[in-house]
Structure formats: structure tokens, C-alpha cells
Design an enzyme around this catalytic site. Structure first.
Site, PDB file in Angstrom:
ATOM      1  N   ASP A  85       0.640 -58.747  10.368  1.00 18.16           N
ATOM      2  CA  ASP A  85       0.298 -60.000   9.708  1.00 18.16           C
ATOM      3  C   ASP A  85      -1.013 -59.836   8.955  1.00 18.16           C
ATOM      4  O   ASP A  85      -1.320 -58.740   8.465  1.00 18.16           O
ATOM      5  CB  ASP A  85       0.244 -61.126  10.748  1.00 18.16           C
ATOM      6  CG  ASP A  85      -0.579 -60.728  11.980  1.00 18.16           C
ATOM      7  OD1 ASP A  85      -1.592 -60.013  11.829  1.00 18.16           O
ATOM      8  OD2 ASP A  85      -0.205 -61.127  13.104  1.00 18.16           O
ATOM      9  N   SER A  86      -1.805 -60.902   8.860  1.00 19.10           N
ATOM     10  CA  SER A  86      -3.028 -60.858   8.056  1.00 19.10           C
ATOM     11  C   SER A  86      -4.044 -59.852   8.575  1.00 19.10           C
ATOM     12  O   SER A  86      -4.801 -59.271   7.797  1.00 19.10           O
ATOM     13  CB  SER A  86      -3.663 -62.252   8.002  1.00 19.10           C
ATOM     14  OG  SER A  86      -3.882 -62.763   9.309  1.00 19.10           O
ATOM     15  N   PHE A  87      -4.096 -59.632   9.899  1.00 18.49           N
ATOM     16  CA  PHE A  87      -5.020 -58.631  10.436  1.00 18.49           C
ATOM     17  C   PHE A  87      -4.657 -57.248   9.896  1.00 18.49           C
ATOM     18  O   PHE A  87      -5.542 -56.434   9.622  1.00 18.49           O
ATOM     19  CB  PHE A  87      -4.973 -58.624  11.964  1.00 18.49           C
ATOM     20  CG  PHE A  87      -5.846 -59.656  12.625  1.00 18.49           C
ATOM     21  CD1 PHE A  87      -5.906 -60.960  12.152  1.00 18.49           C
ATOM     22  CD2 PHE A  87      -6.603 -59.341  13.741  1.00 18.49           C
ATOM     23  CE1 PHE A  87      -6.700 -61.922  12.760  1.00 18.49           C
ATOM     24  CE2 PHE A  87      -7.403 -60.288  14.365  1.00 18.49           C
ATOM     25  CZ  PHE A  87      -7.451 -61.572  13.874  1.00 18.49           C
ATOM     26  N   HIS A 131     -11.355 -63.811  10.020  1.00 15.84           N
ATOM     27  CA  HIS A 131     -10.585 -62.581  10.125  1.00 15.84           C
ATOM     28  C   HIS A 131     -11.517 -61.368  10.230  1.00 15.84           C
ATOM     29  O   HIS A 131     -12.700 -61.451   9.882  1.00 15.84           O
ATOM     30  CB  HIS A 131      -9.667 -62.422   8.915  1.00 15.84           C
ATOM     31  CG  HIS A 131      -8.401 -63.209   9.026  1.00 15.84           C
ATOM     32  ND1 HIS A 131      -8.380 -64.581   8.923  1.00 15.84           N
ATOM     33  CD2 HIS A 131      -7.114 -62.817   9.248  1.00 15.84           C
ATOM     34  CE1 HIS A 131      -7.132 -65.015   9.074  1.00 15.84           C
ATOM     35  NE2 HIS A 131      -6.346 -63.960   9.277  1.00 15.84           N
TER      36      HIS A 131
END
Length: 352
Positions: free
Chosen positions: A137-139, A328
Site C-alpha cells: 500500500d502507501s508505505f 507516513h
């Protein structure tokens, strides 16, 4: 001297494009270019001469241009253009183009490398023997990792997302491995961030080369056989409370996640065979330990059923500043995560 340009260079047929450019990314051959959507897709070439042009059609994404291992330019939404790097020392050089940003709504096109007058594009660099696929995902994308501030507008987020500095890209380059970053911000295994878009999840898109094209299926050219796959899905499933009106209860979400994860691991095992090592990754969430505990349980269940090439890896929040957009991991954090992942990979029984 390094000069940008927008000259209309002759574009080779797509088959010719890939004869002169190496990529491990998921691409689709079009008429006179190759198309792609996932973050971190890169193209590498070799040329003789004092300059090289890069043929692009992309008004949505940003790119790094590297020559002989040094970044010489960052292209911000270049559009339809041929970008030129000129004034190089005569001789043989290596060029690399890498897509930094994430734009699942858009389809990008690369039309190949072209030589400056008097030069020549040489045969593409050989593929690396080591291959790693990063799923997440975004990580995993590197969401807003260059920001330095947790408060970001949409444009700031886009400009500061750099998959080339994600922990996956850093890890693969240190290991001299080809890699794919098949990651999609906001999506989970069964539930997306804050319960959004319940009609889709990460699995809706995994098989695609072009994310915005419903029903698209990436055709593996037969050269993508990763020895290692790192899967990190679950942050979006569990990081936000279940909202009124969602289909889930805490128990049914856990059950659905477990079932879907096992099915996804079955898919990867069938796709890549019994020798590929699959790492199920989890990390710290401030609101729950369910995610990490469940991921570890899933791996244990696989091991108990005889598949010892599925491993569990957890990385804590120790030393991480989360100064990327919207809390993040920052570029600093991705370096730390890459170090930890590299140490973990060194313990795996990989035959590469």
C-alpha cells in the site's frame, strides 16, 4: 552540459523499444511505445555518444533521469516530449528512467531511448539474476516520503512521493536485484482506508498492468520469476475504526482478512512456484495489535501446513519519525526500514 528538449525524435516500434530498454516493471506493448501504471517502473538503456533522448508521453507523473548512476534531472509531468541529456563525454554510457510518483488513474507511455547525432543506442543491459516483487500500500509506494511535513495538499503529496526512495527500491538496489513495486495507496486486502470504495480492494488491481483499465491483465513475458516476494497488506484494513454502515464487525473483518490472505498466498504460490520465498510483512499501528498478530498467525498456519518458504517479518516504529505526508514514513524512515529488511533477507534461505 545537460539540456532538456522537446524535439520530435523518430520513435521505434514498441517491439524495438523493448529491444533497447530493460525493465522489470509491468508494461504493456502498444503501437509505438510501452504503457504502464504502477509506481517505480523503470527503463534502462545503453548508448554510445555524447547525448541521449528519452521519449515520453506522461502529463501526470514525475521521473528521475540517471546517467551512469547519477541523477541528472527530475522531470515533473513532462507531457509528450523527448527529453535530451547532452554534453556528455564521448563514449558508452548507461541511462535509467524511473517513475517516482503514483497515479493509478493514468496510463503512462515510454517511446524508447534515441541517440544524439553521431551516436547509437546499444543493446539493452542484461536482466539481473535477482528479482524481488514488493506488494503493498502507501508505505510500499513511498507516499509523501520526501515531504518533511505531515501536512500536505494533494499536489504536495504527488510531488513528494518517490517510489525510487521507497524501502523496496533501496533494498533491491543494494542487492543488485530487479524489482517491481506493485503497490496501491489506500487499499487493503479486504477493506480500504476508512472503509472507502468498498466495491474494490487491492486484489481487484493486482493482476493488471494498466490500473485504470477494467479487466486488464498483465502478460508476464516469462522473464519475471522472483525469488522473493514481500507482501505488506493490512494497514488500511485495520488502521481506522469501522464506520457505521460498513459491512464489517471486528470479528468478520478478521475472518475475511484471514481467508483472503490465504487465498492471495495460494495465488502467489501457484504463480511463482514452490521455490519462491514469500515474506508476509507487518508493522506498528498505534490503534491495534490485531494486524501484526493476525499476519503472524497466517504465516504460522502456512508453515504448519508444510510451506516453510513463507516467512513473517515485523518492523517496529523505533527510530521512525513518520514525517512523510499524513504521518507516513519519511525518506529517512525508508532508509531505516530498508536496512532492517536487508538484515532480515540475509537470514532467508534464498538461492540467488
Amino acid at each position: 552540459m545537460l539540456l532538456p528538449g522537446a524535439a520530435d525524435a523518430a520513435v521505434a516500434p514498441a517491439s524495438g523499444v523493448m529491444a533497447k530498454a530493460h525493465t522489470a516493471g509491468r508494461v504493456k506493448v502498444a503501437e509505438a511505445s510501452v504503457q504502464y501504471s504502477w509506481p517505480g517502473v523503470s527503463f534502462e538503456g545503453r548508448f554510445r555518444g555524447t547525448g541521449v533522448g528519452i521519449v515520453l508521453n506522461d502529463s501526470d507523473n514525475d521521473y528521475d533521469v540517471e546517467v551512469d548512476g547519477t541523477t541528472v534531472a527530475t522531470l515533473v509531468t513532462p507531457g509528450r516530449t523527448t527529453y535530451w541529456v547532452n554534453g556528455l563525454t564521448p563514449g558508452v554510457h548507461r541511462v535509467r528512467l524511473v517513475k517516482r510518483t503514483e497515479s493509478p488513474w493514468a496510463t503512462s507511455a515510454f517511446g524508447g531511448f534515441v541517440a544524439a547525432p553521431g551516436g547509437a543506442i546499444l543493446h539493452k543491459p542484461p536482466a539481473r539474476h535477482r528479482q524481488i516483487e514488493f506488494i503493498g500500500d502507501s508505505f510500499t509506494v513511498g507516499y509523501g516520503n520526501r515531504s518533511g511535513s505531515r501536512d500536505c495538499t494533494n499536489d504536495q503529496l504527488h510531488r513528494t512521493t518517490d517510489a525510487n526512495l521507497s524501502f523496496g527500491a533501496l533494498t533491491a538496489r543494494r542487492l543488485n536485484a530487479d524489482y517491481q513495486i506493485n503497490a496501491f495507496s489506500g487499499l487493503g486486502m479486504v477493506r480500504n482506508y476508512n472503509g472507502s470504495n468498498p466495491q474494490v480492494d487491492y486484489r481487484t488491481y493486482y493482476d493488471r498492468a494498466l490500473l485504470a483499465v477494467d479487466g486488464d491483465v498483465w502478460q508476464n513475458p516469462g522473464t519475471w520469476r522472483p525469488q522473493l516476494v514481500v507482501v505488506g497488506l493490512g494497514i488500511n484494513d485495520f488502521s481506522t475504526a469501522i464506520n457505521p454502515g460498513e459491512q464489517w464487525t471486528p470479528d468478520t473483518l478478521v475472518a475475511a482478512y484471514r481467508t483472503a490472505y490465504h487465498a492471495f498466498l495460494d495465488k502467489l504460490r501457484a504463480q511463482y512456484g514452490p521455490r519462491t520465498t514469500i515474506v508476509v510483512s507487518a508493522t506498528y499501528l498505534s490503534n491495534t495489535t490485531v494486524y501484526a498478530e493476525l499476519a503472524e498467525q497466517i504465516v504460522q498456519e502456512r508453515n504448519d501446513n508444510g510451506d516453510n518458504r513463507i516467512r513473517y517479518w515485523y518492523y517496529s516504529n523505533a527510530g521512525l519519525d513518520y514525517m512523510g505526508c499524513h504521518w507516513h514514513p519519511s525518506a529517512h524512515d525508508h532508509q531505516i526500514i530498508a536496512d532492517r529488511l536487508g538484515d532480515f533477507i540475509a537470514t532467508l534461505p534464498l538461492r540467488w
